[in-house]
Every structure is written in C-alpha cells, then in structure tokens.
Write a protein that holds these residues in place. Structure first.
Motif, PDB file in Angstrom:
ATOM      1  N   ALA A   1       0.762  -1.204  -0.055  1.00  0.00           N
ATOM      2  CA  ALA A   1      -0.174   0.062  -0.174  1.00  0.00           C
ATOM      3  C   ALA A   1       0.761   1.151  -0.114  1.00  0.00           C
ATOM      4  N   LEU A   2       2.007   1.089   0.736  1.00  0.00           N
ATOM      5  CA  LEU A   2       3.006   2.263   1.019  1.00  0.00           C
ATOM      6  C   LEU A   2       3.518   2.513  -0.537  1.00  0.00           C
ATOM      7  N   THR A   3       3.751   1.602  -1.228  1.00  0.00           N
ATOM      8  CA  THR A   3       4.685   1.648  -2.462  1.00  0.00           C
ATOM      9  C   THR A   3       3.682   2.105  -3.453  1.00  0.00           C
ATOM     10  N   LYS A   4       2.578   1.633  -3.328  1.00  0.00           N
ATOM     11  CA  LYS A   4       1.361   2.072  -4.468  1.00  0.00           C
ATOM     12  C   LYS A   4       0.953   3.625  -4.322  1.00  0.00           C
ATOM     13  N   ARG A   5       1.269   4.200  -3.141  1.00  0.00           N
ATOM     14  CA  ARG A   5       1.084   5.611  -2.730  1.00  0.00           C
ATOM     15  C   ARG A   5       2.325   6.458  -3.045  1.00  0.00           C
ATOM     16  N   LEU A   6       3.542   5.858  -2.880  1.00  0.00           N
ATOM     17  CA  LEU A   6       4.683   6.721  -3.131  1.00  0.00           C
ATOM     18  C   LEU A   6       5.076   6.625  -4.554  1.00  0.00           C
ATOM     19  N   LEU A   7       4.835   5.729  -5.501  1.00  0.00           N
ATOM     20  CA  LEU A   7       5.514   5.512  -6.537  1.00  0.00           C
ATOM     21  C   LEU A   7       4.194   5.602  -7.504  1.00  0.00           C
ATOM     22  N   PRO A   8       4.393   6.290  -8.767  1.00  0.00           N
ATOM     23  CA  PRO A   8       3.494   6.287  -9.701  1.00  0.00           C
ATOM     24  C   PRO A   8       3.024   4.722 -10.032  1.00  0.00           C
ATOM     25  N   SER A   9       1.990   4.676 -10.681  1.00  0.00           N
ATOM     26  CA  SER A   9       1.553   3.378 -11.255  1.00  0.00           C
ATOM     27  C   SER A   9       2.352   3.208 -12.266  1.00  0.00           C
ATOM     28  N   PRO A  10       2.452   1.754 -12.739  1.00  0.00           N
ATOM     29  CA  PRO A  10       3.382   1.650 -13.826  1.00  0.00           C
ATOM     30  C   PRO A  10       2.558   2.276 -15.071  1.00  0.00           C
ATOM     31  N   TYR A  11       1.251   2.295 -15.058  1.00  0.00           N
ATOM     32  CA  TYR A  11       0.512   2.841 -16.305  1.00  0.00           C
ATOM     33  C   TYR A  11       0.660   4.511 -16.354  1.00  0.00           C
ATOM     34  N   ARG A  12       0.567   5.004 -15.183  1.00  0.00           N
ATOM     35  CA  ARG A  12       0.808   6.727 -15.363  1.00  0.00           C
ATOM     36  C   ARG A  12       2.343   6.773 -15.753  1.00  0.00           C
ATOM     37  N   LEU A  13       3.328   6.053 -15.317  1.00  0.00           N
ATOM     38  CA  LEU A  13       4.645   6.064 -15.783  1.00  0.00           C
ATOM     39  C   LEU A  13       4.728   6.011 -17.277  1.00  0.00           C
ATOM     40  N   LYS A  14       4.089   4.913 -17.557  1.00  0.00           N
ATOM     41  CA  LYS A  14       4.097   4.690 -19.104  1.00  0.00           C
ATOM     42  C   LYS A  14       3.322   5.873 -19.966  1.00  0.00           C
ATOM     43  N   ARG A  15       2.442   6.279 -19.484  1.00  0.00           N
ATOM     44  CA  ARG A  15       1.693   7.390 -20.119  1.00  0.00           C
ATOM     45  C   ARG A  15       2.836   8.726 -20.053  1.00  0.00           C
ATOM     46  N   TRP A  16       3.403   8.909 -18.965  1.00  0.00           N
ATOM     47  CA  TRP A  16       4.257   9.985 -19.073  1.00  0.00           C
ATOM     48  C   TRP A  16       5.150   9.753 -20.068  1.00  0.00           C
ATOM     49  N   VAL A  17       5.879   8.669 -20.051  1.00  0.00           N
ATOM     50  CA  VAL A  17       6.960   8.612 -20.924  1.00  0.00           C
ATOM     51  C   VAL A  17       6.468   8.412 -22.543  1.00  0.00           C
ATOM     52  N   GLU A  18       5.328   8.081 -22.643  1.00  0.00           N
ATOM     53  CA  GLU A  18       4.563   8.156 -24.141  1.00  0.00           C
ATOM     54  C   GLU A  18       4.541   9.772 -24.310  1.00  0.00           C
ATOM     55  N   ARG A  19       3.913  10.441 -23.494  1.00  0.00           N
ATOM     56  CA  ARG A  19       3.739  11.733 -23.946  1.00  0.00           C
ATOM     57  C   ARG A  19       5.013  12.443 -24.169  1.00  0.00           C
TER      58      ARG A  19
END
Length: 166
Positions: A5-23
């Motif tokens: 739960a802590l990891t999910k709150r502190l790190l961006p989701s893999p999906y959001r990170l992927k979208r950021w890289v795509e953009r």
C-alpha cells in the motif's frame, strides 16, 4: 500488505509512468517533425498543442465495466472526457459508437466522422504454396497457427480463443 500500500502511494502506477513516457516521446516527435495534426487511435489523447483527431472504436467500459479494474475505469473516464472535449474531430468506427458518444458524453454530432474499418484486398486467405517459405522459416505450418494482435487482458478472452481451436 502495508508495504504494498505504501509503495502504491509513493510510486506512480506503472500505467501512469508509461503514459508520462509516451507523452514525452510524442511531444519530442511532434517538435522534431513539426507535425500539423495529432491523431490518437485510442481513448487516451495526450494534451498536445496541435489540433487533435481521435478514433473511438467502442465504449465497452460503459457497457461491460466488470471487464476493467476500478482504477482503470476511473482513468478511462477522466482521459476520455478530456480526449472528446479536446479533439476537433472524432472518428467513430460505427454508427452505434457515434450514437453512444453523443448520448453518453454529449459530443456534438457535427464533430463525428464515421470511418468504418476496412481491410485491403491483400489481407486474404493465402494458399499453402504462397506461405510455405515464410511459415517454414518461422517453424509454422499452413493453417495450423493462430495470430492474435491485441492486448493481454481478461476482456479479450484469449483463453476461449485458444480453446476454440482445439
């Protein structure tokens, strides 16, 4: 677990990170090629400083929400609302999808262009003689393989596809 739960709150989701890289990649490509129009072939148009055209294939998340995780449904809704609002034109692959976009999202029908999917005549069943060399090089036998082009997710029901060929 607490660590999860802590990891999910502190790190961006893999999906959001992927979208950021795509953009970031998309913006760099647009600048490099000085593109006039941005076409997004899915529900997830990026905020780009160019006229945007998007393709709307379906709205399955509305009709079959059980096929998507809850967090993805929320992301789809947020992104799709932005995509529909920011796109100058919306390409819909069927009249049904166009009608659904108008009814569910209030899209102005004038911004929708019907663009039914089509296939080039070169995509047809081929004779064994035509495919022999290529299939042999891949270790495949004519009419004894399955090519699936899509995402690996439960709603695609790949298990049923595989069962159907046995």
């Amino acid at each position: 677990s607490t660590l999860s739960a802590l990891t999910k709150r502190l790190l961006p989701s893999p999906y959001r990170l992927k979208r950021w890289v795509e953009r970031r990649t998309l913006v760099a490509a647009i600048r490099q090629h000085d593109s006039d129009v941005y076409h997004e072939p899915s529900l997830w148009a990026h905020p780009i400083d160019r006229p945007t055209v998007m393709t709307l294939h379906d709205l399955t998340h509305i009709h079959y929400p059980q096929t998507q995780p809850a967090d993805r449904l929320q992301a789809i809704e947020q992104s799709l609302k932005y995509s529909l609002a920011s796109s100058r034109r919306i390409l819909c692959v069927s009249e049904f999808t166009a009608t659904q976009a108008v009814q569910h999202y209030g899209v102005d029908r004038e911004r929708i262009c019907l663009t039914p999917l089509g296939v080039s005549p070169c995509f047809r069943p081929h004779l064994a003689e035509e495919t022999a060399l290529l299939l042999q090089s891949l270790g495949l036998t004519h009419r004894r393989f399955l090519l699936f082009v899509g995402t690996l997710e439960p709603r695609k029901n790949i298990e049923l596809i595989l069962q159907s060929i046995h």
